[in-house]
Design a protein around this motif. Structure first.
Motif, PDB file in Angstrom:
ATOM      1  N   GLU A   1      11.733   4.017   0.527  1.00 56.11           N
ATOM      2  CA  GLU A   1      11.049   4.238  -0.742  1.00 56.11           C
ATOM      3  C   GLU A   1      11.702   5.416  -1.452  1.00 56.11           C
ATOM      4  OE1 GLU A   1       8.642   2.623  -2.196  1.00 56.11           O
ATOM      5  OE2 GLU A   1       7.497   1.537  -0.673  1.00 56.11           O
ATOM      6  N   ASP A   2      11.588   5.430  -2.787  1.00 53.68           N
ATOM      7  CA  ASP A   2      12.151   6.492  -3.602  1.00 53.68           C
ATOM      8  C   ASP A   2      11.115   7.600  -3.745  1.00 53.68           C
ATOM      9  OD1 ASP A   2      13.748   7.926  -5.295  1.00 53.68           O
ATOM     10  OD2 ASP A   2      13.236   6.760  -7.069  1.00 53.68           O
ATOM     11  N   LEU A   3      11.087   8.525  -2.792  1.00 51.58           N
ATOM     12  CA  LEU A   3      10.079   9.575  -2.743  1.00 51.58           C
ATOM     13  C   LEU A   3      10.639  10.861  -3.343  1.00 51.58           C
ATOM     14  CD1 LEU A   3       7.193  10.125  -1.683  1.00 51.58           C
ATOM     15  CD2 LEU A   3       8.227  10.845   0.473  1.00 51.58           C
ATOM     16  N   ARG A   4       9.916  11.431  -4.315  1.00 50.71           N
ATOM     17  CA  ARG A   4      10.338  12.682  -4.949  1.00 50.71           C
ATOM     18  C   ARG A   4       9.979  13.859  -4.036  1.00 50.71           C
ATOM     19  NH1 ARG A   4      13.995  11.814  -7.274  1.00 50.71           N
ATOM     20  NH2 ARG A   4      13.921   9.794  -6.271  1.00 50.71           N
ATOM     21  N   TYR A   5      10.954  14.739  -3.769  1.00 49.44           N
ATOM     22  CA  TYR A   5      10.714  15.886  -2.903  1.00 49.44           C
ATOM     23  C   TYR A   5       9.981  16.992  -3.662  1.00 49.44           C
ATOM     24  CZ  TYR A   5      14.170  13.607   0.101  1.00 49.44           C
ATOM     25  OH  TYR A   5      14.850  12.707   0.879  1.00 49.44           O
ATOM     26  N   VAL A  33       0.840  -1.198   0.000  1.00 45.63           N
ATOM     27  CA  VAL A  33       0.000   0.000   0.000  1.00 45.63           C
ATOM     28  C   VAL A  33       0.874   1.246   0.000  1.00 45.63           C
ATOM     29  CG1 VAL A  33      -1.661   1.350   1.332  1.00 45.63           C
ATOM     30  CG2 VAL A  33      -1.967  -1.121   1.105  1.00 45.63           C
ATOM     31  N   GLN A  34       1.920   1.251   0.827  1.00 43.01           N
ATOM     32  CA  GLN A  34       2.804   2.410   0.878  1.00 43.01           C
ATOM     33  C   GLN A  34       3.478   2.641  -0.473  1.00 43.01           C
ATOM     34  OE1 GLN A  34       5.407   3.568   4.338  1.00 43.01           O
ATOM     35  NE2 GLN A  34       7.012   2.813   2.969  1.00 43.01           N
ATOM     36  N   SER A  35       3.930   1.572  -1.129  1.00 39.56           N
ATOM     37  CA  SER A  35       4.575   1.722  -2.433  1.00 39.56           C
ATOM     38  C   SER A  35       3.617   2.317  -3.450  1.00 39.56           C
ATOM     39  CB  SER A  35       5.093   0.366  -2.919  1.00 39.56           C
ATOM     40  OG  SER A  35       6.132  -0.112  -2.086  1.00 39.56           O
ATOM     41  N   ALA A  36       2.347   1.887  -3.415  1.00 40.51           N
ATOM     42  CA  ALA A  36       1.358   2.440  -4.339  1.00 40.51           C
ATOM     43  C   ALA A  36       1.125   3.920  -4.059  1.00 40.51           C
ATOM     44  CB  ALA A  36       0.052   1.667  -4.232  1.00 40.51           C
ATOM     45  N   LEU A  37       1.077   4.281  -2.781  1.00 37.06           N
ATOM     46  CA  LEU A  37       0.885   5.693  -2.425  1.00 37.06           C
ATOM     47  C   LEU A  37       2.089   6.534  -2.828  1.00 37.06           C
ATOM     48  CD1 LEU A  37      -0.781   5.390   1.102  1.00 37.06           C
ATOM     49  CD2 LEU A  37      -1.878   5.717  -1.114  1.00 37.06           C
ATOM     50  N   VAL A  38       3.297   5.990  -2.659  1.00 41.71           N
ATOM     51  CA  VAL A  38       4.505   6.707  -3.055  1.00 41.71           C
ATOM     52  C   VAL A  38       4.510   6.947  -4.563  1.00 41.71           C
ATOM     53  CG1 VAL A  38       7.009   6.488  -3.306  1.00 41.71           C
ATOM     54  CG2 VAL A  38       5.931   6.028  -1.097  1.00 41.71           C
ATOM     55  N   ALA A  39       4.141   5.921  -5.342  1.00 45.84           N
ATOM     56  CA  ALA A  39       4.104   6.080  -6.798  1.00 45.84           C
ATOM     57  C   ALA A  39       3.106   7.166  -7.195  1.00 45.84           C
ATOM     58  CB  ALA A  39       3.749   4.749  -7.456  1.00 45.84           C
ATOM     59  N   TYR A  40       1.935   7.157  -6.550  1.00 47.56           N
ATOM     60  CA  TYR A  40       0.925   8.186  -6.829  1.00 47.56           C
ATOM     61  C   TYR A  40       1.432   9.569  -6.432  1.00 47.56           C
ATOM     62  CZ  TYR A  40      -3.279  11.005  -6.033  1.00 47.56           C
ATOM     63  OH  TYR A  40      -4.203  12.015  -6.027  1.00 47.56           O
ATOM     64  N   LEU A  41       2.015   9.656  -5.255  1.00 45.99           N
ATOM     65  CA  LEU A  41       2.507  10.938  -4.756  1.00 45.99           C
ATOM     66  C   LEU A  41       3.629  11.470  -5.640  1.00 45.99           C
ATOM     67  CD1 LEU A  41       2.235  13.054  -2.583  1.00 45.99           C
ATOM     68  CD2 LEU A  41       3.610  11.634  -1.062  1.00 45.99           C
ATOM     69  N   ASN A  42       4.501  10.585  -6.123  1.00 48.93           N
ATOM     70  CA  ASN A  42       5.574  11.021  -7.016  1.00 48.93           C
ATOM     71  C   ASN A  42       5.014  11.618  -8.306  1.00 48.93           C
ATOM     72  OD1 ASN A  42       7.606  10.350  -5.249  1.00 48.93           O
ATOM     73  ND2 ASN A  42       8.047   8.369  -6.199  1.00 48.93           N
ATOM     74  N   ARG A  43       3.977  10.986  -8.846  1.00 41.66           N
ATOM     75  CA  ARG A  43       3.376  11.527 -10.070  1.00 41.66           C
ATOM     76  C   ARG A  43       2.790  12.908  -9.813  1.00 41.66           C
ATOM     77  NH1 ARG A  43       1.499   6.165 -10.417  1.00 41.66           N
ATOM     78  NH2 ARG A  43      -0.578   6.765  -9.692  1.00 41.66           N
ATOM     79  N   GLN A  44       2.130  13.060  -8.673  1.00 39.23           N
ATOM     80  CA  GLN A  44       1.543  14.357  -8.351  1.00 39.23           C
ATOM     81  C   GLN A  44       2.624  15.418  -8.127  1.00 39.23           C
ATOM     82  OE1 GLN A  44      -1.902  14.930  -8.315  1.00 39.23           O
ATOM     83  NE2 GLN A  44      -1.844  12.889  -9.243  1.00 39.23           N
ATOM     84  N   THR A  45       3.706  15.043  -7.448  1.00 36.77           N
ATOM     85  CA  THR A  45       4.794  15.990  -7.190  1.00 36.77           C
ATOM     86  C   THR A  45       5.455  16.423  -8.487  1.00 36.77           C
ATOM     87  OG1 THR A  45       5.189  14.995  -5.010  1.00 36.77           O
ATOM     88  CG2 THR A  45       6.970  16.302  -5.958  1.00 36.77           C
ATOM     89  N   LEU A  46       5.711  15.476  -9.388  1.00 39.21           N
ATOM     90  CA  LEU A  46       6.335  15.816 -10.665  1.00 39.21           C
ATOM     91  C   LEU A  46       5.425  16.704 -11.511  1.00 39.21           C
ATOM     92  CD1 LEU A  46       8.024  12.417 -11.623  1.00 39.21           C
ATOM     93  CD2 LEU A  46       9.142  14.503 -10.821  1.00 39.21           C
ATOM     94  N   ALA A  47       4.128  16.619 -11.249  1.00 38.34           N
ATOM     95  CA  ALA A  47       3.191  17.488 -11.965  1.00 38.34           C
ATOM     96  C   ALA A  47       3.069  18.855 -11.313  1.00 38.34           C
ATOM     97  CB  ALA A  47       1.821  16.816 -12.039  1.00 38.34           C
TER      98      ALA A  47
END
Length: 967
Positions: free
Chosen positions: A655-659, A539-553
């Motif tokens: 996890e690889d979280l985008r700042y 679940v955390q990995s899925a949330l991180v992937a979603y959050l990374n997409r939002q951050t990059l946007a």
């Protein structure tokens, strides 16, 4: 203690498929002895062996069976009944078990275990068989000591099938039956000559499937995949018609231009002069080898020479028309009477030996279609020829057995799949109503499921049956769409999967979408995830992937969290009893977004207050994850307190979280593969980023840094020097620069240099990652007064200074820029389009390209493909290799040859090519017009990868297109 139809009750049983309604009393049990009597309605006694076979392991051998009419008292037993045949349930003490049984859906059943034993009552005979399998599953789960329980279950979809390409073993048949499979589609070359041992083997398998209450369906393909048949009967192939002009001098013989001529006799080759037919033996002579499969493109040729006393003058030019079998041909020639007789004979074998109720015609792929002289002489259009193939097969089947129902795929009926490729638009309306049309889809994401089903609406038979392959969650979304649209009458066939993988899909077709799982399926749609029953880490990995997409946007952490909170508030109806999961996800997302907000605050201020908040957040993470890693969390807390460092996400969350930093891009941001090179010196760290020409414009750079007071970005300019494009200064308490940084405007250069300077040690610049923009695939093509020379270089006024096409993406479910970039220049004259191609390779000496024969399978080696979607015509595919070898096809017809040119050469950057495509091949275009196209790079060298200019390019039937514009 009773557990009533809850997640806990369902998880207490590892039954597959998962039952829909269950309650369990674990305090009381019934012991199922080996000699426990099974009481059957009299109507089912003769079927007892096959009906009760799943219970044999539980009852230590064949069950002891008693007809209901001979049971006077009510002993402790296993009672079976249906709504139409109550059996022992007519007795007073057992009547209560029959209550509301008539409300069971078709094929449904109810199992009750209590002090009287086991009572199974079913809606019908199918439900009775499924209930026996469920009872066997209960015994496998609990052993002979069954808890008191009440279970109701029924199928979500009426058709639950699997597609096999081998003879099913007895163990596989047992497995399929236990999954409540209804239909087994089987594809095999054996069906084209079903005699001897093959016939006996398949007959036994079909009988065994029927005994297990499954419907076996043979697949008999004729439009593709007939290689084995054509080895024996090569003249039955659908070939490619062509004409060539040949000048005949004296008595010298001349070779025809192509091998593999389809000719039972010389009369199948038509020779004319000035349109006047010539006679074999009187005007000319022909001689050549008999056709043989496989059809090699470099095979021997037929030869022709003039008869001295005939009508051909010395030096006369004749036109020779004939058909050839190309290497990619694999279809039968329906216009050949011999093919029709062969079809009738072999279909009669299949129907007589296997006695199927259904026969699947495939008709989902075309090896070649309506292209040789036999077909063209009939003058039928492609839709007319397609309908004829269906009618011929239907007539052949009806001649043997009138009750066999025919099926076919919808691939060639759908414009979104193959109909437009083969000129078959509108053919769906001509297919006879007697043919059941099934959909076939390959899904990568949940979002595709509904879209694919909508594309097939109106093309496939109602209620819809879909053959599908894909991830569990994409199939789950498809099942949900089928439920919503067709109710239980629809169907799902597990296609292209191993039997183990297919088992999950068949079980899903039974259980449906309301399975009480701990993960809420609708969360997949919101987060763009593809989870089934995930643990906390998933679940955390899925949330991180979603959050990374939002951050990059460019969305802030606060915006991301607020969006989910608002979603929950607007969709309370979704939550019901499962709100615990939704709020657990909310809490995890809150921790992640709070971390990003704190990291952003620290990058600006570096305050002790921010670090204290970080310590409290670390403690929350530890509470959520438990205390198994208490030592690790304590070390993190000590580091924050003693060294004043902000712990990286890779350490805290693993996890690889985008700042987050303010900024963003209107275009999708995708990671660019680079291999950073670092040079460390006192007070300075330099990172060189070799991007190669043709990769994406860089918009964002991520890195981990420490002690950086100033960060400078330089780009390699046209004059060979580095020019500064951006500089960042440290701020806040510690006056440090922390990654990431945004570039505005983006930097598009072959090489970037990142320089970090600082006054205190340690000075760290590491883990540099680059993110680039992917613009919509569109190229503007300008007019060239003078045609560029056909040399593989792009110099002079005819070519643009920079390539119009670049930023190729890998053909993958997750978009990623190609490691080996490709650049495309394009220009045009009145007569032709010109494409300049530079294919980069870091190790040019490793490029694999040795095919030199025209129309060889170049895509299997290093090559570039140009695809054109011509207006109102079939698309064409032009392929060129580093050797200048060419391949072309029209609608996947490799026998088609266009009048185009290509030159290529290797160089120290990889290889380059120039391709000339005459306008006559593509159509007529004016200023303001556009042409859909795509460019695909097949890299074969130090590494292998396939990339495309138009994003999400996929193999047929999922071609994606970019646009070539004529401004």
């Amino acid at each position: 203690m009773w557990l009533v139809s809850s997640l806990l009750a369902l998880s207490a049983l590892a039954l597959t498929p998962t039952p829909k309604d269950l309650s369990v009393n674990e305090d009381d049990t019934f012991y199922l002895r080996g000699d426990t009597m099974v009481v059957l309605p009299d109507a089912f006694v003769e079927q007892r062996d096959t009906l009760l076979a799943p219970l044999a392991p539980a009852l230590a051998g064949d069950p002891q069976v008693a007809p209901a009419s001979r049971v006077d008292k009510v002993p402790k037993a296993v009672y079976l009944a249906t709504v139409a045949h109550r059996g022992a349930l007519e007795k007073r003490k057992l009547r209560r078990y029959y209550t509301d049984s008539d409300t069971l859906p078709p094929a449904g059943y109810r199992i009750t275990v209590d002090k009287l034993g086991v009572v199974l009552v079913a809606a019908d005979e199918a439900g009775l068989a499924y209930g026996v399998h469920a009872l066997a599953g209960l015994v496998a789960e609990y052993g002979a000591n069954l808890p008191y329980l009440d279970m109701r279950d029924w199928p979500t979809l009426a058709v639950r099938g699997v597609y096999l390409r081998h003879v099913p073993t007895p163990l596989e048949i047992e497995q399929l039956a236990s999954l409540r499979t209804t239909h087994v589609f089987v594809e095999s070359d054996d069906f084209y000559d079903l005699t001897g041992v093959r016939a006996e083997t398949w007959q036994r398998a079909f009988d065994a499937l029927r005994d297990a209450r499954m419907e076996p369906i043979p697949v008999f393909s004729t439009l593709d995949g007939m290689e084995e048949i054509l080895r024996e009967y090569p003249m039955l192939i659908e070939g490619r018609a062509l004409s060539e002009s040949i000048t005949l001098n004296g008595v010298e013989d001349v070779a025809l231009g192509y091998p593999n001529i389809i000719a039972a006799s010389a009369e199948d080759i038509v020779v004319t002069i000035s349109g006047v037919p010539l006679a074999m033996g009187e005007d000319y002579w022909l001689e050549g080898p008999a056709i043989q499969a496989p059809f090699h493109p470099a095979g021997p040729r037929w030869r022709i020479w003039r008869e001295l006393e005939g009508k051909i003058p010395n030096g006369g030019t004749v036109t020779v028309r004939y058909s050839i079998a190309t290497a990619d041909s694999s279809s039968l020639a329906f216009a050949d009477p011999q093919a029709l007789r062969w079809l009738e004979e072999r279909l009669a074998q299949v129907i007589t030996v296997l006695e199927p109720r259904y026969l699947h015609l495939d008709h989902g792929r075309i090896g070649r279609f309506n292209t040789d002289t036999r077909s063209l002489s009939a003058g039928l259009s492609n839709p007319e020829r397609f309908v004829q193939t269906v009618s011929v097969l239907e007539t052949a089947v009806r001649a043997v057995e009138d009750d066999v129902s025919l099926m076919m795929w919808a691939d060639l009926l759908s414009p979104s799949q193959a109909a437009s490729t083969y000129g078959l638009e509108g053919v769906a309306e001509r297919v006879p109503d007697s043919i059941q049309v099934l959909g076939r889809v390959q899904l990568a994401t949940t979002a595709e499921a509904k879209a694919r089903l909508n594309q097939l609406t109106g093309l496939i038979t109602t209620p819809p049956v879909i053959a599908a392959s894909g991830t569990p969650e994409s199939i789950h979304a498809l099942v949900q769409s089928l439920e919503d649209g067709a109710g239980r009458d629809g169907g799902l066939v597990a296609y292209g999967e191993s039997l183990d993988s297919a088992s999950h899909l068949i079980a899903m077709a039974w259980s449906g979408t309301d399975r009480g799982d701990s993960w809420l399926r609708w969360l997949n749609d919101y987060f763009g995830a593809d989870l089934a029953e995930p643990d906390g880490a998933a679940v955390q990995s899925a949330l991180v992937a979603y959050l990374n997409r939002q951050t990059l946007a460019g969305h802030s952490p606060e915006e991301v969290y607020a969006g989910y909170a608002e979603f929950l508030g607007q969709n309370r109806a979704f939550l019901e009893a499962d709100e615990t999961t939704a709020f657990m996800v909310r809490d995890r997302l809150r921790i992640l977004t709070d971390y990003l907000a704190l990291e952003y605050d620290f990058s600006r201020e570096g305050s002790d207050g921010t670090l204290r908040k970080l310590q409290r957040l670390v403690e929350q993470v530890q509470l959520m994850d438990g205390t198994a890693a208490a030592d690790r969390y304590q070390r993190i807390l000590d580091t924050i307190a003693n060294q004043g460092l902000f712990v990286p996400a890779s350490i805290l969350f693993q996890e690889d979280l985008r700042y987050y930093r303010p900024g963003g891009s209107e275009l999708p941001l995708i990671e660019v593969p680079v291999l950073p090179g670092y040079e460390d010196a006192h007070g300075k760290v330099v990172c060189l980023l070799a991007l190669l020409d043709g990769q994406a414009p860089v918009r964002r750079i991520d890195f981990e840094g420490l002690g950086i007071n100033q960060l400078t970005l330089d780009a390699h300019g046209a004059e060979g020097a580095f020019d500064t494009v951006a500089r960042w200064e440290g701020n806040g308490k510690q006056a440090e620069v922390r990654g990431p940084v945004w570039l505005d405007p983006p930097a598009h250069a072959a090489e970037l240099r990142l320089t970090a300077t600082g006054e205190r040690a340690p000075l760290v610049l590491r883990d540099v990652r680059v993110f680039g923009e992917k613009a919509p695939p569109a190229m503007d093509i300008h007019y060239a007064v003078q045609a560029p020379p056909m040399v593989p270089r792009f110099e002079g006024r005819s070519w643009a200074q920079v390539p119009q096409g670049h930023s190729f993406l890998l053909r993958d479910a997750k978009p990623y820029f190609a490691e080996a970039p490709t650049s495309v220049w394009v220009t045009h004259t009145r007569e032709a389009l010109y494409f300049g191609i530079q294919a980069r390779e870091t190790r040019p000496d490793t490029i694999v390209a040795d095919l030199t024969t025209r129309d060889a399978p170049l895509w299997k080696q290093e090559s570039v493909e140009l695809w054109f979607k011509r207006p109102e015509q079939a698309p064409i595919r032009l392929v060129v290799s580093p050797l200048g070898t060419q391949y072309d096809s029209e609608a996947y017809d490799g026998g088609w040859n266009g009048d185009w040119d290509a030159v290529a050469e290797r160089n120290d950057q990889g290889w380059s090519a120039v391709v000339r495509v005459p306008m006559d091949m593509l159509g007529s275009f004016r200023r303001g017009d556009s042409l859909e196209m795509n460019v695909v790079r097949n890299r074969m060298g130090v590494r292998s990868e396939t990339s495309a200019w138009a994003h999400e390019y996929g193999a047929q039937p999922d071609l994606q297109w970019g646009v070539l514009r004529f401004p």
